[in-house]
Design a protein around this motif. Structure first.
Motif, PDB file in Angstrom:
ATOM      1  N   GLY A   1      -5.067   2.646  -7.386  1.00 39.46           N
ATOM      2  CA  GLY A   1      -5.898   2.021  -6.369  1.00 39.46           C
ATOM      3  C   GLY A   1      -7.303   2.589  -6.368  1.00 39.46           C
TER       4      GLY A   1
ATOM      5  N   ASP B   1       0.866  -1.178   0.000  1.00 44.62           N
ATOM      6  CA  ASP B   1       0.000   0.000   0.000  1.00 44.62           C
ATOM      7  C   ASP B   1       0.905   1.231   0.000  1.00 44.62           C
ATOM      8  OD1 ASP B   1      -1.623   2.154   0.728  1.00 44.62           O
ATOM      9  OD2 ASP B   1      -2.835   1.002   2.126  1.00 44.62           O
TER      10      ASP B   1
ATOM     11  N   PHE C   1      -0.742  -1.582  -4.835  1.00 43.05           N
ATOM     12  CA  PHE C   1      -0.978  -0.364  -5.611  1.00 43.05           C
ATOM     13  C   PHE C   1      -0.002   0.723  -5.208  1.00 43.05           C
ATOM     14  CE2 PHE C   1      -4.683   0.208  -2.454  1.00 43.05           C
ATOM     15  CZ  PHE C   1      -4.038   1.133  -1.650  1.00 43.05           C
TER      16      PHE C   1
ATOM     17  N   THR D   1      -6.672  -5.320  -2.984  1.00 39.57           N
ATOM     18  CA  THR D   1      -5.781  -5.287  -4.145  1.00 39.57           C
ATOM     19  C   THR D   1      -4.424  -5.853  -3.737  1.00 39.57           C
ATOM     20  OG1 THR D   1      -6.898  -3.269  -4.926  1.00 39.57           O
ATOM     21  CG2 THR D   1      -4.780  -3.803  -5.932  1.00 39.57           C
TER      22      THR D   1
END
Length: 520
Positions: free
Chosen positions: A355, A292, A322, A319
């Motif tokens: 993101g 992140d 990102f 995710t």
């Protein structure tokens, strides 16, 4: 008289029915417009928005909910090798990896050694070690972190180290010539079990962590947020050949305020040959994103396995990695991303520049109109994702070369700020422009599925066993020598040189033995 009365009644009911039909049609149109506006205003996947609307309407268990519910992307009954095996010989962290000194370019950024061979980096310097500090207890380890000097290599003796506290300060600066190293002799010999909120808080430059097993052991998933939180002056950060498991965002990076009030971002990092995964769905509303990275420039994510990331509460969207927040020059290369490896659930996306977007307070220069500039996505395998394999959100000038996106919804290029060049990829989803995003695509192989793909080869027609990440070729014709040359395409995922007529996807097949991604 009775007949006239009957006719009048029928006309009246017909009028009422027509009026109701008109109102019903207007309601459907209004709902459609509202859904369109909602989808335009949110960065969440359409399926997630639809599920939320149905939930608010009390229809989450109805037939419509079943239609928007996505089936697991992971094939049923698939048995994959454990990612924490000590003698793992596949991609990511492995005993096979030979850890040569880290190299830095003339700007002081850590870069992959392979970039020296490919000519992407000219002059460089290598890390040096001037003193080794051996530790064998958790208290000795914490003490060594607090008194480390440039050139120190803090070497942990084999064993398990449990650390329970809010955070572990890493605030002693190294230098580009003499970084500070935290290491084990071999991956798997040292286990750091962290009962911490954010693990190592890296706020000083030039720290290298290598050969470590780092596990989150918090009693609640909302506590083990990060294994590493890299902030402010933590530039030149390196993590390599390590296994990191059971954190919400294993690596978090963002700015802090300097003494002059200016925001300081930890630019320049190398995350190489690591394995990131969670043993279960994270029971938290916190973001679940193994990497992140917000507002950071020049972060290189190379050769990692990123697997099994899912948020069990809140929007349930997660995710693999990102980079966002008006960042630039990020690189995703040679990674294996398996959204659903040993468990399924929630909405899982692969890689992303942008993101879900960034607030102005966290973005670089407070700019939110751009999430990323100059990103590079090459030679990755992204598979088993319930949503897209690559999401470009306000990501301009992105280059996407020679990736495989298998069992994903493909690539989304979203919003007018996004632009991309997309060459030589193999995918079974689609390449889609949303909300004004633009791209140039060429020589991509979109495989067959459903009626539209009736006359195209399927992944299982092309490769030996794609469900097990075995991408040896069964049918070379559509793949070999079908790519376009590009000045950013020097090698394949195994380190083999690309020729003048490259193959499609991350592997260069001619006269080469493929490296194995999973340890079968």
């Amino acid at each position: 008289m009775t007949e006239r009365k009957d006719v009048s009644v029928k006309r009246f009911f017909n009028l009422i029915r027509n009026v109701l039909a008109v109102f019903g049609l207007m309601g459907i149109i209004g709902l459609g417009v509202a859904m369109y506006v909602l989808l335009k205003s949110t960065s969440q996947p359409p399926r997630t928005v639809a599920q939320k609307v149905l939930e608010r309407a009390g229809l989450e268990s109805a037939f419509l909910a079943a239609l928007v519910e996505r089936k697991p992307a992971r094939p049923e009954g698939l048995d994959l090798p454990p990612l924490d095996a000590f003698d793992w010989m596949g991609h990511g962290a492995s005993l096979n990896n030979n850890l040569l000194p880290v190299v830095f370019n003339l700007s002081g950024l850590p870069v992959p050694r392979a970039w020296l061979i490919s000519g992407e980096v000219g002059s460089y310097s290598e890390q040096s070690v001037s003193r080794t500090l051996k530790v064998n207890t958790a208290s000795d380890f914490l003490s060594a972190l607090g008194r480390a000097n440039p050139g120190d290599a803090i070497t942990l003796s084999p064993g398990s180290y449990t650390i329970s506290r809010r955070t572990i300060p890493v605030n002693r600066p190294g230098t580009v010539d003499e970084p500070i190293v935290v290491r084990a002799e071999r991956v798997g010999e040292v286990s750091l079990e962290l009962d911490t909120l954010e693990g190592f808080l890296v706020s000083a430059p030039y720290w290298i962590f290598e050969n470590l097993e780092i596990k989150g052991v918090c009693s609640t998933h909302s506590r083990c947020e990060h294994a590493f939180h890299v902030v402010g002056s933590g530039n030149g950060f390196v993590l390599r050949n390590s296994r990191v498991s059971d954190f919400n965002a294993a690596i978090k990076a963002n700015a802090i305020d300097g003494s002059d009030g200016q925001r300081i971002f930890p630019d320049g990092a190398l995350i190489k040959n690591n394995t990131f995964y969670n043993t279960s769905i994270r029971n938290t509303r916190s973001p679940v994103v193994p990497l992140d990275l917000v507002g950071t420039d020049h972060w290189v994510i190379r050769g990692n396995i990123i697997a099994d990331f899912s948020k069990g509460q809140g929007d349930q969207v997660s995710t693999g990695a990102f980079i966002k927040g008006n960042s630039s020059n990020g690189v995703f290369e040679n990674n294996l991303v398996v959204c659903e490896y040993s468990h399924s659930g929630g909405v899982r996306l692969g890689l992303s520049f942008g993101g879900g977007g960034t607030g102005s307070s966290a973005a670089r220069d407070h700019v939110v109109s751009i999430e990323h500039t100059g990103g590079l996505v090459r030679n990755n395998v992204v598979m088993n994702c319930s949503d897209v394999g690559l999401y470009l959100n306000k990501a301009r000038k992105t280059t996407v070369l020679n990736n495989i996106f298998y069992r994903t919804m493909g690539i989304d290029v979203r919003f007018e700020a996004s632009s991309a060049v997309i060459f030589n990829n193999i995918l079974d989803g689609r390449i889609r422009s949303r909300d004004g995003g633009t791209f140039i695509e060429n020589n991509n192989l979109i495989t067959g599925s459903g009626v539209r793909g009736m006359f195209r080869p399927d992944f299982k027609d092309l490769f030996v066993e794609p469900d097990r990440a075995d991408f040896r070729l069964l049918k070379p014709g559509p793949v070999v020598a079908q790519g376009i040359r590009h000045d950013k395409l020097k090698e394949d995922i195994c380190g083999h040189n690309r020729g003048d007529q490259p193959d499609l996807g991350p592997f260069e097949y001619s006269e080469h033995t493929l490296c194995r991604l999973l340890d079968f």
